[in-house]
Design a protein around this motif. Sequence first.
Motif, PDB file in Angstrom:
ATOM      1  N   MET A 168       0.841  -1.190   0.000  1.00 33.68           N
ATOM      2  CA  MET A 168       0.000   0.000   0.000  1.00 33.68           C
ATOM      3  C   MET A 168       0.879   1.244   0.000  1.00 33.68           C
ATOM      4  N   ALA A 169       0.560   2.214  -0.857  1.00 29.85           N
ATOM      5  CA  ALA A 169       1.351   3.437  -0.947  1.00 29.85           C
ATOM      6  C   ALA A 169       1.137   4.317   0.276  1.00 29.85           C
ATOM      7  N   ALA A 170       2.154   5.073   0.609  1.00 28.13           N
ATOM      8  CA  ALA A 170       2.105   5.941   1.790  1.00 28.13           C
ATOM      9  C   ALA A 170       1.022   7.005   1.653  1.00 28.13           C
ATOM     10  N   ILE A 171       0.436   7.359   2.792  1.00 25.61           N
ATOM     11  CA  ILE A 171      -0.435   8.522   2.907  1.00 25.61           C
ATOM     12  C   ILE A 171       0.461   9.730   3.147  1.00 25.61           C
ATOM     13  N   THR A 172       0.270  10.776   2.374  1.00 31.15           N
ATOM     14  CA  THR A 172       1.156  11.936   2.449  1.00 31.15           C
ATOM     15  C   THR A 172       0.408  13.159   2.955  1.00 31.15           C
ATOM     16  N   LEU A 173       0.911  13.745   4.056  1.00 36.12           N
ATOM     17  CA  LEU A 173       0.340  14.956   4.647  1.00 36.12           C
ATOM     18  C   LEU A 173       1.374  16.072   4.621  1.00 36.12           C
ATOM     19  N   ASN A 174       0.965  17.279   4.242  1.00 35.14           N
ATOM     20  CA  ASN A 174       1.824  18.435   4.503  1.00 35.14           C
ATOM     21  C   ASN A 174       1.210  19.240   5.637  1.00 35.14           C
ATOM     22  N   ILE A 175       2.068  19.764   6.503  1.00 36.85           N
ATOM     23  CA  ILE A 175       1.658  20.532   7.676  1.00 36.85           C
ATOM     24  C   ILE A 175       2.056  21.980   7.424  1.00 36.85           C
ATOM     25  N   GLY A 176       1.100  22.931   7.456  1.00 36.75           N
ATOM     26  CA  GLY A 176       1.488  24.270   7.052  1.00 36.75           C
ATOM     27  C   GLY A 176       0.714  25.416   7.671  1.00 36.75           C
ATOM     28  N   SER A 177       1.287  26.586   7.516  1.00 40.04           N
ATOM     29  CA  SER A 177       0.685  27.867   7.862  1.00 40.04           C
ATOM     30  C   SER A 177       1.475  28.933   7.128  1.00 40.04           C
ATOM     31  N   LEU A 178       0.807  30.007   6.770  1.00 36.16           N
ATOM     32  CA  LEU A 178       1.522  31.118   6.148  1.00 36.16           C
ATOM     33  C   LEU A 178       1.863  32.195   7.164  1.00 36.16           C
ATOM     34  N   LYS A 179       1.972  31.802   8.412  1.00 35.71           N
ATOM     35  CA  LYS A 179       2.394  32.711   9.480  1.00 35.71           C
ATOM     36  C   LYS A 179       3.378  31.966  10.372  1.00 35.71           C
ATOM     37  N   GLY A 180       4.568  32.514  10.546  1.00 33.27           N
ATOM     38  CA  GLY A 180       5.554  31.899  11.416  1.00 33.27           C
ATOM     39  C   GLY A 180       5.093  31.865  12.867  1.00 33.27           C
ATOM     40  N   GLY A 181       5.590  30.900  13.613  1.00 31.18           N
ATOM     41  CA  GLY A 181       5.252  30.792  15.024  1.00 31.18           C
ATOM     42  C   GLY A 181       3.991  30.014  15.305  1.00 31.18           C
ATOM     43  N   ALA A 182       3.396  29.410  14.265  1.00 29.31           N
ATOM     44  CA  ALA A 182       2.161  28.651  14.468  1.00 29.31           C
ATOM     45  C   ALA A 182       2.411  27.320  15.166  1.00 29.31           C
ATOM     46  N   GLY A 183       3.619  26.797  15.056  1.00 25.12           N
ATOM     47  CA  GLY A 183       3.928  25.501  15.657  1.00 25.12           C
ATOM     48  C   GLY A 183       3.857  24.354  14.679  1.00 25.12           C
ATOM     49  N   LYS A 184       3.974  24.657  13.378  1.00 24.26           N
ATOM     50  CA  LYS A 184       3.844  23.604  12.370  1.00 24.26           C
ATOM     51  C   LYS A 184       4.973  22.579  12.441  1.00 24.26           C
ATOM     52  N   THR A 185       6.207  23.026  12.698  1.00 26.05           N
ATOM     53  CA  THR A 185       7.314  22.068  12.767  1.00 26.05           C
ATOM     54  C   THR A 185       7.167  21.151  13.966  1.00 26.05           C
ATOM     55  N   LYS A 186       6.821  21.708  15.095  1.00 22.69           N
ATOM     56  CA  LYS A 186       6.589  20.891  16.293  1.00 22.69           C
ATOM     57  C   LYS A 186       5.469  19.883  16.036  1.00 22.69           C
ATOM     58  N   THR A 187       4.445  20.318  15.323  1.00 19.58           N
ATOM     59  CA  THR A 187       3.346  19.429  14.982  1.00 19.58           C
ATOM     60  C   THR A 187       3.812  18.320  14.050  1.00 19.58           C
TER      61      THR A 187
ATOM     62  N   ILE B 261       2.434  21.029  -1.281  1.00 18.07           N
ATOM     63  CA  ILE B 261       1.007  20.815  -1.541  1.00 18.07           C
ATOM     64  C   ILE B 261       0.822  19.914  -2.757  1.00 18.07           C
ATOM     65  N   HIS B 262       1.605  20.143  -3.804  1.00 18.36           N
ATOM     66  CA  HIS B 262       1.514  19.321  -5.008  1.00 18.36           C
ATOM     67  C   HIS B 262       1.913  17.873  -4.743  1.00 18.36           C
ATOM     68  N   ALA B 263       2.733  17.640  -3.745  1.00 17.72           N
ATOM     69  CA  ALA B 263       3.242  16.292  -3.477  1.00 17.72           C
ATOM     70  C   ALA B 263       2.357  15.498  -2.526  1.00 17.72           C
ATOM     71  N   SER B 264       1.289  16.101  -2.003  1.00 13.89           N
ATOM     72  CA  SER B 264       0.561  15.511  -0.883  1.00 13.89           C
ATOM     73  C   SER B 264      -0.846  15.045  -1.245  1.00 13.89           C
ATOM     74  N   ASP B 265      -1.319  14.091  -0.469  1.00 14.70           N
ATOM     75  CA  ASP B 265      -2.725  13.691  -0.530  1.00 14.70           C
ATOM     76  C   ASP B 265      -3.586  14.664   0.266  1.00 14.70           C
ATOM     77  N   TYR B 266      -3.035  15.125   1.388  1.00 12.00           N
ATOM     78  CA  TYR B 266      -3.788  15.982   2.302  1.00 12.00           C
ATOM     79  C   TYR B 266      -2.923  17.146   2.775  1.00 12.00           C
ATOM     80  N   SER B 267      -3.576  18.296   2.972  1.00 18.41           N
ATOM     81  CA  SER B 267      -2.931  19.450   3.571  1.00 18.41           C
ATOM     82  C   SER B 267      -3.566  19.714   4.931  1.00 18.41           C
ATOM     83  N   VAL B 268      -2.746  20.064   5.917  1.00 24.42           N
ATOM     84  CA  VAL B 268      -3.223  20.252   7.287  1.00 24.42           C
ATOM     85  C   VAL B 268      -2.819  21.651   7.760  1.00 24.42           C
TER      86      VAL B 268
END
Length: 261
Positions: free
Chosen positions: A1-20, A145-152
Amino acid sequence: MAAITLNIGSLKGGAGKTKTATNIAAELAARDHRVLLIDLDPQASATADCGADPQLGFSIGELINTPPPYDPPALEAILIETEVPNLTVAPAIYQPLDAAEAAMSSQPGGTMQVRKKLVEPLREGYDWIIIDTPPRLGALTAAAIHASDYSVPVVGPTVDLYRGAYRYQQLVTELGEFMPTPSTIPFWVAVNWEDGAQGREVLDTLAMDENVNLLATRLPHSKRASSAPKEYAAPMVAAQPGYQFSQAVTSLVDEIEGVIK
């Protein structure tokens, strides 16, 4: 089964996306899933927080953009197996990834390079692929975003952080118009949460927005979660699973698996 791909993002720094991103990846790995964490932020915080050190100088930047007459590294040469079992990192180094973004911006179809050179060749070898994105508009964010199944989208307890997440959702929708299989938004994640007037205002706004599916689990504000990777070379959920923040990550991943699977 192929991997499920998620990108974690925000267009504002300090949101905590990397920690997430790093903690979701580590928790999924703890559940015996094979996990690849792709660091597309030139700051390389996700790489460092997982204890990954591209000692040979190979990173995503060189894979995407090695000018002739030099040959790009083999894909396997950039991958780093971390001390967290089942967790592999495709690392970032600032200058090469920054140069790669500039090159991608000037090439037709440049933002498809992450999908073509990294995600598609590796999807069969992993169960989950998590992508940490830069906190801004640009070719790397579009590539994620282009590489992902889902954006978070990641939202914090201030109006500015809400706007950053909402702009990210708008970007995903806009880019989806040009994709045969666009990344969709199954949920939002709330991070660095503290009770307060702005936090309650954000929650009230989210509750009224029928286009937002906010997961019930909110990751609490935690200085320890931010400092633990420097001490343990691993995300908080792997280094100290008993902490409140780590327990919240466990609940969050329960929800994610419930929504996606």
